[in-house]
Design a protein around this motif. Structure first.
Motif, PDB file in Angstrom:
ATOM      1  N   ARG A   1       0.955  -1.154  -0.107  1.00  0.00           N
ATOM      2  CA  ARG A   1      -0.074   0.016   0.047  1.00  0.00           C
ATOM      3  C   ARG A   1       0.689   1.069  -0.034  1.00  0.00           C
ATOM      4  O   ARG A   1       1.952   1.352   0.778  1.00  0.00           O
ATOM      5  CB  ARG A   1      -1.024  -0.147   1.287  1.00  0.00           C
ATOM      6  CG  ARG A   1      -2.088  -0.808   1.004  1.00  0.00           C
ATOM      7  CD  ARG A   1      -3.005  -0.859   2.346  1.00  0.00           C
ATOM      8  NE  ARG A   1      -4.112  -1.475   2.138  1.00  0.00           N
ATOM      9  CZ  ARG A   1      -5.273  -1.897   3.165  1.00  0.00           C
ATOM     10  NH1 ARG A   1      -4.623  -1.495   4.270  1.00  0.00           N
ATOM     11  NH2 ARG A   1      -6.305  -2.412   2.702  1.00  0.00           N
ATOM     12  N   TYR A   2       0.453   2.272  -0.866  1.00  0.00           N
ATOM     13  CA  TYR A   2       1.189   3.591  -0.981  1.00  0.00           C
ATOM     14  C   TYR A   2       0.266   4.620  -0.359  1.00  0.00           C
ATOM     15  O   TYR A   2      -0.777   4.770  -1.011  1.00  0.00           O
ATOM     16  CB  TYR A   2       1.695   3.752  -2.332  1.00  0.00           C
ATOM     17  CG  TYR A   2       2.709   5.070  -2.495  1.00  0.00           C
ATOM     18  CD1 TYR A   2       4.129   4.926  -2.295  1.00  0.00           C
ATOM     19  CD2 TYR A   2       2.293   6.071  -2.608  1.00  0.00           C
ATOM     20  CE1 TYR A   2       4.925   5.753  -2.287  1.00  0.00           C
ATOM     21  CE2 TYR A   2       3.245   7.362  -2.820  1.00  0.00           C
ATOM     22  CZ  TYR A   2       4.614   7.164  -2.411  1.00  0.00           C
ATOM     23  OH  TYR A   2       5.369   7.953  -2.801  1.00  0.00           O
ATOM     24  N   LEU A   3       0.739   5.441   0.441  1.00  0.00           N
ATOM     25  CA  LEU A   3      -0.109   6.325   1.099  1.00  0.00           C
ATOM     26  C   LEU A   3       0.232   7.692   0.499  1.00  0.00           C
ATOM     27  O   LEU A   3       1.307   8.079   0.876  1.00  0.00           O
ATOM     28  CB  LEU A   3      -0.229   6.193   2.647  1.00  0.00           C
ATOM     29  CG  LEU A   3      -0.656   4.680   3.259  1.00  0.00           C
ATOM     30  CD1 LEU A   3      -0.528   5.020   4.808  1.00  0.00           C
ATOM     31  CD2 LEU A   3      -1.681   4.225   2.705  1.00  0.00           C
ATOM     32  N   ILE A   4      -0.776   8.603   0.170  1.00  0.00           N
ATOM     33  CA  ILE A   4      -0.471   9.825  -0.478  1.00  0.00           C
ATOM     34  C   ILE A   4      -1.210  10.616   0.569  1.00  0.00           C
ATOM     35  O   ILE A   4      -2.561  10.673   0.514  1.00  0.00           O
ATOM     36  CB  ILE A   4      -0.800  10.097  -1.716  1.00  0.00           C
ATOM     37  CG1 ILE A   4       0.120   9.004  -2.822  1.00  0.00           C
ATOM     38  CG2 ILE A   4      -0.616  11.451  -2.416  1.00  0.00           C
ATOM     39  CD1 ILE A   4      -0.594   8.889  -4.054  1.00  0.00           C
ATOM     40  N   TYR A   5      -0.588  11.631   1.076  1.00  0.00           N
ATOM     41  CA  TYR A   5      -1.247  12.601   1.841  1.00  0.00           C
ATOM     42  C   TYR A   5      -1.599  14.079   0.970  1.00  0.00           C
ATOM     43  O   TYR A   5      -0.672  14.685   0.790  1.00  0.00           O
ATOM     44  CB  TYR A   5      -0.662  13.035   3.086  1.00  0.00           C
ATOM     45  CG  TYR A   5      -1.364  14.173   3.967  1.00  0.00           C
ATOM     46  CD1 TYR A   5      -2.406  13.523   4.831  1.00  0.00           C
ATOM     47  CD2 TYR A   5      -0.839  15.201   4.167  1.00  0.00           C
ATOM     48  CE1 TYR A   5      -3.007  14.434   5.724  1.00  0.00           C
ATOM     49  CE2 TYR A   5      -1.552  16.289   5.091  1.00  0.00           C
ATOM     50  CZ  TYR A   5      -2.699  15.698   5.794  1.00  0.00           C
ATOM     51  OH  TYR A   5      -3.362  16.739   6.658  1.00  0.00           O
ATOM     52  N   SER A   6      -2.901  14.047   0.549  1.00  0.00           N
ATOM     53  CA  SER A   6      -3.298  15.198  -0.489  1.00  0.00           C
ATOM     54  C   SER A   6      -4.025  16.469   0.619  1.00  0.00           C
ATOM     55  O   SER A   6      -4.786  16.348   0.749  1.00  0.00           O
ATOM     56  CB  SER A   6      -3.947  14.705  -1.636  1.00  0.00           C
ATOM     57  OG  SER A   6      -4.600  15.801  -2.498  1.00  0.00           O
ATOM     58  N   ALA A   7      -3.401  17.527   0.841  1.00  0.00           N
ATOM     59  CA  ALA A   7      -3.681  18.479   1.470  1.00  0.00           C
ATOM     60  C   ALA A   7      -2.461  19.484   1.356  1.00  0.00           C
ATOM     61  O   ALA A   7      -1.569  19.601   0.817  1.00  0.00           O
ATOM     62  CB  ALA A   7      -3.321  18.118   2.965  1.00  0.00           C
ATOM     63  N   LYS A   8      -3.030  20.913   1.701  1.00  0.00           N
ATOM     64  CA  LYS A   8      -2.354  22.187   1.416  1.00  0.00           C
ATOM     65  C   LYS A   8      -1.146  22.389   2.305  1.00  0.00           C
ATOM     66  O   LYS A   8      -0.250  22.809   1.896  1.00  0.00           O
ATOM     67  CB  LYS A   8      -3.438  23.111   1.612  1.00  0.00           C
ATOM     68  CG  LYS A   8      -4.514  23.343   0.693  1.00  0.00           C
ATOM     69  CD  LYS A   8      -4.018  23.747  -0.812  1.00  0.00           C
ATOM     70  CE  LYS A   8      -5.236  24.011  -1.538  1.00  0.00           C
ATOM     71  NZ  LYS A   8      -4.436  24.245  -2.946  1.00  0.00           N
ATOM     72  N   VAL A   9      -1.227  21.686   3.566  1.00  0.00           N
ATOM     73  CA  VAL A   9      -0.242  21.910   4.627  1.00  0.00           C
ATOM     74  C   VAL A   9       0.484  20.517   4.732  1.00  0.00           C
ATOM     75  O   VAL A   9      -0.296  19.373   4.967  1.00  0.00           O
ATOM     76  CB  VAL A   9      -0.757  22.514   5.910  1.00  0.00           C
ATOM     77  CG1 VAL A   9       0.400  22.563   6.764  1.00  0.00           C
ATOM     78  CG2 VAL A   9      -1.253  23.783   5.817  1.00  0.00           C
ATOM     79  N   LYS A  10       1.870  20.645   4.947  1.00  0.00           N
ATOM     80  CA  LYS A  10       2.502  19.182   5.043  1.00  0.00           C
ATOM     81  C   LYS A  10       2.206  18.717   6.405  1.00  0.00           C
ATOM     82  O   LYS A  10       1.837  19.258   7.603  1.00  0.00           O
ATOM     83  CB  LYS A  10       3.939  19.377   5.060  1.00  0.00           C
ATOM     84  CG  LYS A  10       4.757  20.452   6.256  1.00  0.00           C
ATOM     85  CD  LYS A  10       6.021  20.376   5.973  1.00  0.00           C
ATOM     86  CE  LYS A  10       6.612  21.185   7.063  1.00  0.00           C
ATOM     87  NZ  LYS A  10       8.298  21.258   7.037  1.00  0.00           N
ATOM     88  N   PRO A  11       2.172  17.184   6.713  1.00  0.00           N
ATOM     89  CA  PRO A  11       2.051  16.311   7.743  1.00  0.00           C
ATOM     90  C   PRO A  11       3.335  16.724   8.863  1.00  0.00           C
ATOM     91  O   PRO A  11       4.345  16.568   8.309  1.00  0.00           O
ATOM     92  CB  PRO A  11       1.445  15.314   7.489  1.00  0.00           C
ATOM     93  CG  PRO A  11       2.376  14.893   6.228  1.00  0.00           C
ATOM     94  CD  PRO A  11       2.373  16.364   5.576  1.00  0.00           C
ATOM     95  N   ALA A  12       2.926  16.843  10.123  1.00  0.00           N
ATOM     96  CA  ALA A  12       4.053  16.715  10.998  1.00  0.00           C
ATOM     97  C   ALA A  12       4.045  15.407  11.672  1.00  0.00           C
ATOM     98  O   ALA A  12       5.254  14.706  11.696  1.00  0.00           O
ATOM     99  CB  ALA A  12       3.994  17.565  12.169  1.00  0.00           C
ATOM    100  N   VAL A  13       3.138  14.701  12.376  1.00  0.00           N
ATOM    101  CA  VAL A  13       3.405  13.634  12.975  1.00  0.00           C
ATOM    102  C   VAL A  13       3.735  12.352  12.007  1.00  0.00           C
ATOM    103  O   VAL A  13       4.426  11.529  12.573  1.00  0.00           O
ATOM    104  CB  VAL A  13       1.922  13.228  13.354  1.00  0.00           C
ATOM    105  CG1 VAL A  13       1.837  11.763  14.221  1.00  0.00           C
ATOM    106  CG2 VAL A  13       1.560  14.217  14.542  1.00  0.00           C
TER     107      VAL A  13
END
Length: 280
Positions: A129-141
């Motif tokens: 599985r490949y997870l893409i976080y699509s959001a305006k601001v980068k994730p920290a956790v």
């Protein structure tokens, strides 16, 4: 009698070593991949696991894995096997080994298997599985647990594109230039794309994978999802059989080795797929 003397005495009467299969979970962000690299002084998952098992066995232990993962790649169902003359119960291999491992590596279960079992060669198929976080601001956790893009991705276009990649094909365009596999042909048996909140999940099953194959899939699909290419581009890249036409290789963060299938006769525990923060 010391534990070492006891182990050696047992080994003297044991005709063949015991073989165990283990499931390893790891967060790969702090490691240079699964495989030990003796020519480089870098941390690897294999080195940590072998060192921990060797302490519990009180003898050197070498492991074989189902699939070697790259630097930064994680695993929730990496299967390994090893042989040992040390007599330990399953709880000892799991709980004992975990006390010797860093916090980002864990043994999930252990099971005795016969000598015909081989973590790599007995495997029927593998799943990532490949997870893409699509959001305006980068994730920290989860900065090393997902690949972030600020772009809004069209999941429907990505779903259309993956239909061209399902089946048995020559995946030269989707493997690393330095890939050492003898054949570029692989059988992709299922390829799903779905969204969970800001996460887009690429879920792929195949008989086996080539070096960087999933990450190259992801690079093409993110380009298509961003509207920078049409879904048919995935097919055009495939048919070109030329890595230079395949776009960028997506980062390793967000890639998880989540399942391996073996013949039913080995009765290994079923994968819960993971990573744990996904609902399905």
């Amino acid at each position: 009698m010391s534990q070492r003397d006891n182990t050696q005495q047992e080994g003297a009467t044991q005709v063949a070593p015991y073989r165990f299969a283990l499931c390893v979970e790891y967060a790969g962000g702090n490691y240079r991949g699964w495989q030990i690299q003796p020519e480089h002084n870098v941390p690897t998952i294999q080195a940590e696991v072998e060192a921990a098992l060797s302490k519990i066995a009180n003898e050197p232990v070498s492991v074989v894995c189902a699939g070697r993962t790259d630097a930064g790649v994680s695993g929730t169902y990496q299967i390994i096997h090893f042989d040992t003359y040390a007599k330990r119960d399953v709880r000892g291999w799991v709980m004992g080994t975990n006390t010797k491992l860093p916090d980002d590596i864990a043994i999930k279960w252990a099971k005795p298997v016969d000598a015909t079992f081989h973590a790599r060669f007995s495997a029927l198929e593998r799943r990532y599985r490949y997870l893409i976080y699509s959001a305006k601001v980068k994730p920290a956790v989860l900065n090393k647990g997902v690949t972030w893009t600020y772009k809004s991705l069209n999941v429907d276009a990505m779903r259309e594109a993956v239909q061209h990649l399902i089946g048995k094909h020559d995946f030269t365009s989707y493997r690393a230039v330095g890939c050492q596999a003898k054949s570029p042909v692989r059988d992709v048996r299922e390829f799903n794309v779905y969204r969970e909140g800001d996460l887009i999940v690429l879920d792929v099953r195949a008989n086996a994978f080539l070096h960087h194959m999933i990450r190259n899939f992801a690079g093409v699909l993110m380009t298509i999802g961003a509207g920078e290419a049409e879904p048919v581009w995935a097919k055009e890249v495939l048919e070109a059989q030329d890595r230079r036409l395949g776009g960028v290789t997506a980062p390793p963060f967000g890639l998880y080795f989540v399942d391996v299938k073996y013949p039913a006769e080995y009765e290994l525990p079923v994968s819960d797929l993971g990573p744990y923060f996904l609902s399905c």
